[in-house]
Write a protein that holds these residues in place. Structure first.
Motif, PDB file in Angstrom:
ATOM      1  N   PRO A 292       0.845  -1.193   0.000  1.00 52.14           N
ATOM      2  CA  PRO A 292       0.000   0.000   0.000  1.00 52.14           C
ATOM      3  C   PRO A 292       0.883   1.248   0.000  1.00 52.14           C
ATOM      4  O   PRO A 292       2.107   1.150   0.061  1.00 52.14           O
ATOM      5  CB  PRO A 292      -0.769  -0.126   1.321  1.00 52.14           C
ATOM      6  N   GLY A 293       0.271   2.408  -0.048  1.00 55.64           N
ATOM      7  CA  GLY A 293       1.032   3.660   0.014  1.00 55.64           C
ATOM      8  C   GLY A 293       1.779   3.764   1.339  1.00 55.64           C
ATOM      9  O   GLY A 293       1.490   3.039   2.295  1.00 55.64           O
ATOM     10  N   ILE A 294       2.718   4.691   1.393  1.00 57.05           N
ATOM     11  CA  ILE A 294       3.638   4.750   2.531  1.00 57.05           C
ATOM     12  C   ILE A 294       2.915   5.012   3.855  1.00 57.05           C
ATOM     13  O   ILE A 294       3.349   4.538   4.909  1.00 57.05           O
ATOM     14  CB  ILE A 294       4.752   5.796   2.271  1.00 57.05           C
ATOM     15  N   THR A 295       1.778   5.716   3.806  1.00 54.88           N
ATOM     16  CA  THR A 295       1.076   6.008   5.057  1.00 54.88           C
ATOM     17  C   THR A 295       0.634   4.721   5.732  1.00 54.88           C
ATOM     18  O   THR A 295       0.656   4.607   6.960  1.00 54.88           O
ATOM     19  CB  THR A 295      -0.142   6.923   4.783  1.00 54.88           C
ATOM     20  N   ARG A 296       0.241   3.721   4.909  1.00 55.61           N
ATOM     21  CA  ARG A 296      -0.138   2.428   5.495  1.00 55.61           C
ATOM     22  C   ARG A 296       1.041   1.463   5.594  1.00 55.61           C
ATOM     23  O   ARG A 296       1.056   0.579   6.443  1.00 55.61           O
ATOM     24  CB  ARG A 296      -1.272   1.808   4.682  1.00 55.61           C
ATOM     25  N   ALA A 297       2.011   1.627   4.732  1.00 53.93           N
ATOM     26  CA  ALA A 297       3.133   0.665   4.713  1.00 53.93           C
ATOM     27  C   ALA A 297       4.158   0.957   5.814  1.00 53.93           C
ATOM     28  O   ALA A 297       4.844   0.047   6.293  1.00 53.93           O
ATOM     29  CB  ALA A 297       3.822   0.694   3.357  1.00 53.93           C
ATOM     30  N   ARG A 298       4.238   2.216   6.243  1.00 54.67           N
ATOM     31  CA  ARG A 298       5.315   2.586   7.182  1.00 54.67           C
ATOM     32  C   ARG A 298       5.146   1.853   8.529  1.00 54.67           C
ATOM     33  O   ARG A 298       4.024   1.527   8.938  1.00 54.67           O
ATOM     34  CB  ARG A 298       5.372   4.101   7.407  1.00 54.67           C
TER      35      ARG A 298
ATOM     36  N   ILE B 297      16.946  -9.734   4.571  1.00 54.09           N
ATOM     37  CA  ILE B 297      17.248  -8.485   5.289  1.00 54.09           C
ATOM     38  C   ILE B 297      15.935  -7.840   5.727  1.00 54.09           C
ATOM     39  O   ILE B 297      15.081  -7.535   4.889  1.00 54.09           O
ATOM     40  CB  ILE B 297      18.017  -7.505   4.369  1.00 54.09           C
ATOM     41  N   PRO B 298      15.752  -7.612   7.033  1.00 47.59           N
ATOM     42  CA  PRO B 298      14.556  -6.906   7.481  1.00 47.59           C
ATOM     43  C   PRO B 298      14.556  -5.477   6.922  1.00 47.59           C
ATOM     44  O   PRO B 298      15.582  -4.790   6.985  1.00 47.59           O
ATOM     45  CB  PRO B 298      14.683  -6.878   9.011  1.00 47.59           C
ATOM     46  N   ALA B 299      13.405  -5.075   6.361  1.00 43.66           N
ATOM     47  CA  ALA B 299      13.327  -3.758   5.720  1.00 43.66           C
ATOM     48  C   ALA B 299      12.120  -3.004   6.284  1.00 43.66           C
ATOM     49  O   ALA B 299      11.022  -3.548   6.319  1.00 43.66           O
ATOM     50  CB  ALA B 299      13.169  -3.925   4.209  1.00 43.66           C
ATOM     51  N   LEU B 300      12.349  -1.773   6.718  1.00 47.65           N
ATOM     52  CA  LEU B 300      11.259  -0.989   7.297  1.00 47.65           C
ATOM     53  C   LEU B 300      10.959   0.242   6.439  1.00 47.65           C
ATOM     54  O   LEU B 300      11.790   1.140   6.317  1.00 47.65           O
ATOM     55  CB  LEU B 300      11.608  -0.528   8.720  1.00 47.65           C
ATOM     56  N   PRO B 301       9.751   0.282   5.831  1.00 46.78           N
ATOM     57  CA  PRO B 301       9.338   1.523   5.154  1.00 46.78           C
ATOM     58  C   PRO B 301       9.080   2.629   6.184  1.00 46.78           C
ATOM     59  O   PRO B 301       8.482   2.373   7.234  1.00 46.78           O
ATOM     60  CB  PRO B 301       8.034   1.133   4.442  1.00 46.78           C
ATOM     61  N   MET B 302       9.547   3.814   5.878  1.00 43.01           N
ATOM     62  CA  MET B 302       9.342   4.975   6.768  1.00 43.01           C
ATOM     63  C   MET B 302       8.963   6.185   5.928  1.00 43.01           C
ATOM     64  O   MET B 302       9.168   6.186   4.722  1.00 43.01           O
ATOM     65  CB  MET B 302      10.657   5.311   7.503  1.00 43.01           C
ATOM     66  N   PHE B 303       8.463   7.229   6.586  1.00 45.64           N
ATOM     67  CA  PHE B 303       8.218   8.464   5.864  1.00 45.64           C
ATOM     68  C   PHE B 303       9.543   9.032   5.354  1.00 45.64           C
ATOM     69  O   PHE B 303      10.584   8.925   6.021  1.00 45.64           O
ATOM     70  CB  PHE B 303       7.557   9.506   6.769  1.00 45.64           C
ATOM     71  N   HIS B 304       9.462   9.665   4.193  1.00 44.95           N
ATOM     72  CA  HIS B 304      10.646  10.308   3.622  1.00 44.95           C
ATOM     73  C   HIS B 304      10.938  11.592   4.413  1.00 44.95           C
ATOM     74  O   HIS B 304      10.002  12.317   4.779  1.00 44.95           O
ATOM     75  CB  HIS B 304      10.359  10.645   2.156  1.00 44.95           C
ATOM     76  N   PRO B 305      12.218  11.891   4.673  1.00 45.78           N
ATOM     77  CA  PRO B 305      12.506  13.121   5.431  1.00 45.78           C
ATOM     78  C   PRO B 305      11.970  14.386   4.753  1.00 45.78           C
ATOM     79  O   PRO B 305      11.615  15.350   5.446  1.00 45.78           O
ATOM     80  CB  PRO B 305      14.036  13.147   5.545  1.00 45.78           C
ATOM     81  N   ALA B 306      11.883  14.393   3.420  1.00 46.60           N
ATOM     82  CA  ALA B 306      11.325  15.586   2.748  1.00 46.60           C
ATOM     83  C   ALA B 306       9.859  15.766   3.136  1.00 46.60           C
ATOM     84  O   ALA B 306       9.382  16.892   3.327  1.00 46.60           O
ATOM     85  CB  ALA B 306      11.464  15.454   1.232  1.00 46.60           C
ATOM     86  N   PHE B 307       9.152  14.651   3.292  1.00 45.48           N
ATOM     87  CA  PHE B 307       7.754  14.716   3.738  1.00 45.48           C
ATOM     88  C   PHE B 307       7.705  15.215   5.182  1.00 45.48           C
ATOM     89  O   PHE B 307       6.857  16.042   5.542  1.00 45.48           O
ATOM     90  CB  PHE B 307       7.127  13.322   3.594  1.00 45.48           C
ATOM     91  N   LEU B 308       8.634  14.743   6.003  1.00 44.63           N
ATOM     92  CA  LEU B 308       8.648  15.166   7.411  1.00 44.63           C
ATOM     93  C   LEU B 308       8.945  16.659   7.549  1.00 44.63           C
ATOM     94  O   LEU B 308       8.474  17.313   8.482  1.00 44.63           O
ATOM     95  CB  LEU B 308       9.670  14.345   8.202  1.00 44.63           C
ATOM     96  N   LEU B 309       9.715  17.197   6.597  1.00 47.53           N
ATOM     97  CA  LEU B 309       9.967  18.642   6.635  1.00 47.53           C
ATOM     98  C   LEU B 309       8.678  19.420   6.376  1.00 47.53           C
ATOM     99  O   LEU B 309       8.455  20.494   6.935  1.00 47.53           O
ATOM    100  CB  LEU B 309      11.016  19.038   5.583  1.00 47.53           C
ATOM    101  N   ARG B 310       7.823  18.828   5.529  1.00 46.81           N
ATOM    102  CA  ARG B 310       6.551  19.508   5.221  1.00 46.81           C
ATOM    103  C   ARG B 310       5.487  19.221   6.271  1.00 46.81           C
ATOM    104  O   ARG B 310       4.577  19.999   6.466  1.00 46.81           O
ATOM    105  CB  ARG B 310       6.025  19.051   3.849  1.00 46.81           C
ATOM    106  N   GLN B 311       5.583  18.077   6.924  1.00 43.56           N
ATOM    107  CA  GLN B 311       4.565  17.636   7.895  1.00 43.56           C
ATOM    108  C   GLN B 311       5.248  17.285   9.219  1.00 43.56           C
ATOM    109  O   GLN B 311       5.352  16.101   9.568  1.00 43.56           O
ATOM    110  CB  GLN B 311       3.861  16.366   7.372  1.00 43.56           C
ATOM    111  N   PRO B 312       5.736  18.288   9.950  1.00 39.04           N
ATOM    112  CA  PRO B 312       6.540  17.992  11.141  1.00 39.04           C
ATOM    113  C   PRO B 312       5.795  17.168  12.189  1.00 39.04           C
ATOM    114  O   PRO B 312       6.430  16.443  12.963  1.00 39.04           O
ATOM    115  CB  PRO B 312       6.940  19.363  11.674  1.00 39.04           C
TER     116      PRO B 312
END
Ligand code: URA
Length: 293
Positions: free
Chosen positions: A238-244, A258-273
Motif C-alpha cells: 500500500p502507500g507509505i502512510t499504510r506501509a510505514r 534483510i529486514p526492511a522498514l518503510p518509513m516516511f521520507h525526510p522531505a515529507f517530514l519537513l513539510r509535515q513535522p
C-alpha cells in the motif's frame, strides 16, 4: 538609444526563465512541446527482482500471463515531459552489468558507464551512494534532487540533513565518526527533471543495480524512505502512510534475508513535522532490530 548587446539580451532571457522557475535541463536537445501528443500511460518493462524472465519472454507474455502487481497496474506518473520510453533491453543490460560486478567499486563504475536510463542525459551527475561500506544499516531513498545532482552525493540537501539527524538519534552516521556506521543510496541514480516522481520504467531500469548494491553492501537492516524504494523492492504494497512501520523481508538473490522498514521520507517530514513522532517510533524499531541482528 543604444541596443542591448546580444549576450546581455540572452542573459536577461535566462534570468527571466530562472525567475519563472525554468531552471532545469530536461533533455539533450530542444523539443517543441506544442507538437507533442498525449502518449497515455507509460508501458514500463516489468520490474524484475529475483530470477527475472528474459525480456523477450516478458514481451511475448499476454497481459494475463504476467506476474500480477498492483503497483504496476497503476498508471505511472506521466508528465508531458516524460523521457523517451525505456525498453526491455535497458533492463536486460542493467541486469547483465549488475550481475557481473563483484564489488561495490565495480558496480559504481558500471552504473557510471550505463546509458540506458533516459534520465541520464538531463542530469549533471550520476548519484550513487554515500557512507560506510559494510555498515549494518542501509537507507534507500527515492532519487537525487537538485543539491544531490549538483554535488554528486545522495541526501546532501535539507532532507538529507534531517536524515542525518534521524540516524544520529539512533546512534548511526554515514560519516567516519564515533557513531555506528550507515550506508545510503537511492532507487534512481539520476535526477528526474523538476524532482518529479520517477516513473515505473525509470525505477525498473535502475532496479537491477539497486538490488546488486544491497546484495554487495550486505546490511543487517534496511530503511526504505518513501513510496519509491518500498514499491521498487516489494510487490503489492500500500502507500507509505499504510506501509510505514511494518517490517518486510527483502531476500537477495544470494539468499540473505534483510529486514526492511518503510518509513516516511525526510522531505515529507519537513513539510509535515507532526508526522515526526511516527518516524521516531519507526526509528526505535530500527534500533531494536539492529541490536538483535
Ligand atoms: N531525496 C531522496 O530520496 N534522495 C536523495 O538523495 C535526496 C533527496
Amino acid at each position: 538609444m543604444t541596443e542591448a548587446h546580444p549576450d546581455e539580451a540572452l542573459r536577461a532571457t535566462l534570468r527571466w526563465y530562472a525567475d519563472m522557475g525554468l531552471d532545469d535541463v530536461i533533455g539533450a536537445s530542444p523539443s517543441d512541446f506544442s507538437t507533442w501528443q498525449n502518449r497515455g500511460p507509460v508501458s514500463a518493462p516489468q520490474m524484475q527482482r529475483k530470477a527475472p524472465a528474459p525480456p523477450s519472454t516478458m514481451t511475448n507474455m499476454s497481459a494475463t500471463q504476467r506476474p500480477s502487481n498492483n503497483a504496476r497496474q497503476t498508471p505511472a506518473p506521466v508528465s508531458g515531459l516524460d523521457a523517451p520510453l525505456p525498453t526491455d533491453e535497458a533492463v536486460a543490460r542493467a541486469q547483465a552489468l549488475a550481475g557481473g560486478c563483484e564489488s561495490l567499486a565495480a558496480l559504481r563504475s558500471a552504473i557510471q558507464g550505463f546509458d540506458g536510463c533516459p534520465l541520464k542525459p538531463g542530469a549533471r551527475n550520476t548519484v550513487i551512494d554515500d557512507g560506510i561500506e559494510g555498515a549494518p544499516l542501509m537507507v534507500l531513498g527515492e532519487a537525487p534532487g537538485r543539491d544531490e545532482d549538483r554535488i554528486g552525493k545522495p541526501f546532501v540537501g535539507r532532507a538529507g540533513q534531517l536524515l542525518d539527524r534521524m540516524l544520529a538519534a539512533i546512534g548511526h552516521s554515514r560519516f567516519e565518526d564515533e557513531m555506528e556506521a550507515a550506508y545510503i543510496s537511492n532507487s534512481i541514480f539520476w535526477r528526474p527533471p523538476g524532482n518529479r516522481t520517477p516513473t515505473r520504467a525509470e525505477v525498473a531500469i535502475c532496479l537491477p543495480f539497486v538490488l546488486r548494491l544491497i546484495e554487495l553492501a550486505q546490511p543487517k537492516v534496511l530503511i526504505l524512505v518513501g513510496n519509491t524504494p518500498t514499491q521498487a523492492l516489494f510487490d503489492s504494497v500500500p502507500g507509505i502512510t499504510r506501509a510505514r512501520g511494518l517490517w518486510r523481508a527483502h531476500e537477495t538473490s544470494a539468499g540473505q534475508v534483510i529486514p526492511a522498514l518503510p518509513m516516511f521520507h525526510p522531505a515529507f517530514l519537513l513539510r509535515q513535522p507532526l508526522q515526526k513522532r511516527l518516524a521516531w517510533a519507526d526509528l526505535i524499531e530500527v534500533r531494536k532490530k539492529l541490536k538483535d541482528a
